[in-house]
Design an enzyme around this catalytic site. Structure first.
Site, PDB file in Angstrom:
ATOM      1  N   GLU A  97      25.525  37.837  41.704  1.00  0.00           N
ATOM      2  CA  GLU A  97      24.884  39.034  42.224  1.00  0.00           C
ATOM      3  C   GLU A  97      24.730  40.095  41.144  1.00  0.00           C
ATOM      4  OE1 GLU A  97      27.401  40.049  45.558  1.00  0.00           O
ATOM      5  OE2 GLU A  97      26.424  38.567  46.831  1.00  0.00           O
ATOM      6  N   CYS A 110      23.753  46.932  37.575  1.00  0.00           N
ATOM      7  CA  CYS A 110      25.106  46.428  37.407  1.00  0.00           C
ATOM      8  C   CYS A 110      25.005  44.904  37.273  1.00  0.00           C
ATOM      9  CB  CYS A 110      25.886  46.850  38.655  1.00  0.00           C
ATOM     10  SG  CYS A 110      27.587  46.452  38.597  1.00  0.00           S
ATOM     11  N   CYS A 117      36.082  35.476  39.125  1.00  0.00           N
ATOM     12  CA  CYS A 117      36.842  36.192  38.093  1.00  0.00           C
ATOM     13  C   CYS A 117      38.294  35.743  38.135  1.00  0.00           C
ATOM     14  CB  CYS A 117      36.762  37.698  38.342  1.00  0.00           C
ATOM     15  SG  CYS A 117      37.561  38.664  37.033  1.00  0.00           S
ATOM     16  N   CYS A 121      42.525  41.217  40.292  1.00  0.00           N
ATOM     17  CA  CYS A 121      42.788  42.594  40.767  1.00  0.00           C
ATOM     18  C   CYS A 121      42.844  42.587  42.300  1.00  0.00           C
ATOM     19  CB  CYS A 121      41.702  43.542  40.280  1.00  0.00           C
ATOM     20  SG  CYS A 121      41.520  43.527  38.486  1.00  0.00           S
ATOM     21  N   CYS A 124      39.895  43.797  44.781  1.00  0.00           N
ATOM     22  CA  CYS A 124      38.538  43.339  44.465  1.00  0.00           C
ATOM     23  C   CYS A 124      38.230  42.025  45.177  1.00  0.00           C
ATOM     24  CB  CYS A 124      38.441  43.155  42.953  1.00  0.00           C
ATOM     25  SG  CYS A 124      36.927  42.352  42.434  1.00  0.00           S
ATOM     26  N   CYS A 341      31.135  48.690  44.735  1.00  0.00           N
ATOM     27  CA  CYS A 341      32.128  48.304  43.748  1.00  0.00           C
ATOM     28  C   CYS A 341      33.229  47.467  44.389  1.00  0.00           C
ATOM     29  CB  CYS A 341      32.726  49.586  43.186  1.00  0.00           C
ATOM     30  SG  CYS A 341      33.095  49.476  41.486  1.00  0.00           S
TER      31      CYS A 341
HETATM   32  S1  SF4 Z   1      37.872  44.266  39.395  1.00  0.00           S
HETATM   33 FE1  SF4 Z   1      37.341  42.235  40.163  1.00  0.00          FE
HETATM   34  S2  SF4 Z   1      35.693  41.506  38.857  1.00  0.00           S
HETATM   35 FE2  SF4 Z   1      36.669  43.245  37.795  1.00  0.00          FE
HETATM   36  S3  SF4 Z   1      38.236  42.319  36.465  1.00  0.00           S
HETATM   37 FE3  SF4 Z   1      39.268  42.824  38.397  1.00  0.00          FE
HETATM   38  S4  SF4 Z   1      39.112  40.928  39.614  1.00  0.00           S
HETATM   39 FE4  SF4 Z   1      37.614  40.756  37.958  1.00  0.00          FE
END
Ligand code: SF4
Length: 350
Positions: A97, A110, A117, A121, A124, A341
């Site tokens: 995306e 963006c 990923c 985090c 997220c 976000c």
């Molecule tokens: S915020 Fe999400 S996309 Fe960004 S580094 Fe952390 S886990 Fe990865």
């Protein structure tokens, strides 16, 4: 992605220097690389036959060995606030995306750098998908080409700024990110200036250093907490590179002229939103040329985090303003289409 033939080479993975090596290896004069490169990123160019300043024989020979890819747009959703989310289908069936955020006359895109990923985090959604794979330089650049073409077609203007804040940690895909940046910033490529291009990181300290050494772009740092204890819980990367190491790398980062590091700070209710946190943040940022973006967390049923009250957000901002920082509370854009976000997620086409 439209791959013509998997055996052929995708020229969109090449920076201009790579393309020069490629044409040299094929017995051609290096100026051919400049000619070919200047065609690859023009709107509406889909095959070699359109490269009219190349001879027929050369076009045929290029077509035998190479192709240039584009992305297939599978999703285009527009939020009521004007944000547009694009979902692109990759060759292997994965989707990525990109999100276009209009702000007055200006459009910021963006861009994603990975499928999923690995950084984990906690706040997220992309993290919940895990890491699937790195994007190639062509897949990164083609997001920009596809959105630019869509805007052109609909007469919606152009892309003014690029931010690598989509899916993935850009610095964990360093080599491909660097090639993509070189193509995006090449005058014969997409011609984005260093001042209009920002790479965001969750804190890969060696990557920040290497980025500063290899190319000039703006830096954004996802900080999100002011002590190692909380940051370590929210962002596993902090266990490898703590806040002190991270801020040290930021202090040494060679920013473009008159630019400041963007510090991103997600406000999570009762976790990192106290007055004490705000004061500590002000203290930590001393001596760093920065601008602070406060991002009240985007609530989603899949994650346990909640947004602080409006009063608490205002109080947090005021403490930083009183300490002399530029602080913006970023309103959540595109949350009705899951484009805000931390809301980007991956899926695979059946
Ligand atoms: S915020 Fe999400 S996309 Fe960004 S580094 Fe952390 S886990 Fe990865």
């Amino acid at each position: 992605m439209n791959s013509i033939n998997k055996e052929k080479i995708d020229l969109k993975n090449f920076t201009r220097d790579d393309l020069t090596d490629f044409v040299r290896d094929h017995g051609l004069s290096p100026y051919r690389a400049k000619q070919i490169f200047s065609w690859l990123y023009r709107p509406g160019i889909t095959d070699f036959s359109q490269m009219t300043d190349l001879g027929k024989k050369l076009r045929k020979s290029l077509d035998d060995q190479a192709f240039f890819s584009s992305l297939t747009t599978r999703v285009r959703e527009q939020s009521k606030d004007g944000t547009i989310k694009y979902g692109f289908l990759l060759d292997d069936g994965n989707m990525i995306e990109s999100v276009l955020i209009p702000d007055g006359e200006r459009n910021t895109l963006c861009v994603s750098s990975q499928v999923g990923c690995a950084m984990g985090c906690l706040f997220c959604l992309t993290a919940t998908m895990g890491f699937i794979r790195n994007l190639t330089p062509a897949e990164i650049v083609n997001q920009v080409c596809a959105v630019r073409d869509d805007l052109l077609q609909r007469r919606l203007g152009t892309i003014n700024n690029l931010v690598f804040m989509g899916m993935g940690e850009p610095l964990a895909n360093f080599a491909n990110l660097l090639s993509a940046l070189k193509i995006l910033m090449d005058q014969l490529g997409l011609n984005f200036s260093e001042r209009r291009t920002t790479v965001s990181t969750c804190g890969l300290v060696p990557g920040i250093k290497e980025l500063g050494e290899k190319i000039k772009v703006n830096l954004a740092l996802s900080l999100h907490a002011v002590n190692d204890d909380i940051r370590g819980q929210l962002m596993p990367v902090n266990k490898t590179w703590n806040i002190a190491a991270l801020l040290d790398a930021c202090r040494q980062y060679p920013l473009p002229r008159r630019k400041r590091i963007m510090i991103e700070y997600i406000l999570l209710r009762d976790i990192n939103d106290s007055e004490k946190d705000a004061k500590q943040l002000a203290e930590l940022m001393r001596g760093i040329r920065c601008k602070i973006n406060l991002l009240p967390c985007n609530e989603t049923p899949d994650l346990p985090y909640r947004q602080p009250s409006a009063e608490k957000i205002a109080c947090f901002q005021q403490i930083l303003l009183d300490s002399g920082y530029t602080v913006i509370v970023r309103s959540s854009r595109g949350s009705d289409i899951s484009a805000a976000c931390g809301q980007l997620s991956v899926s695979k086409e059946p």
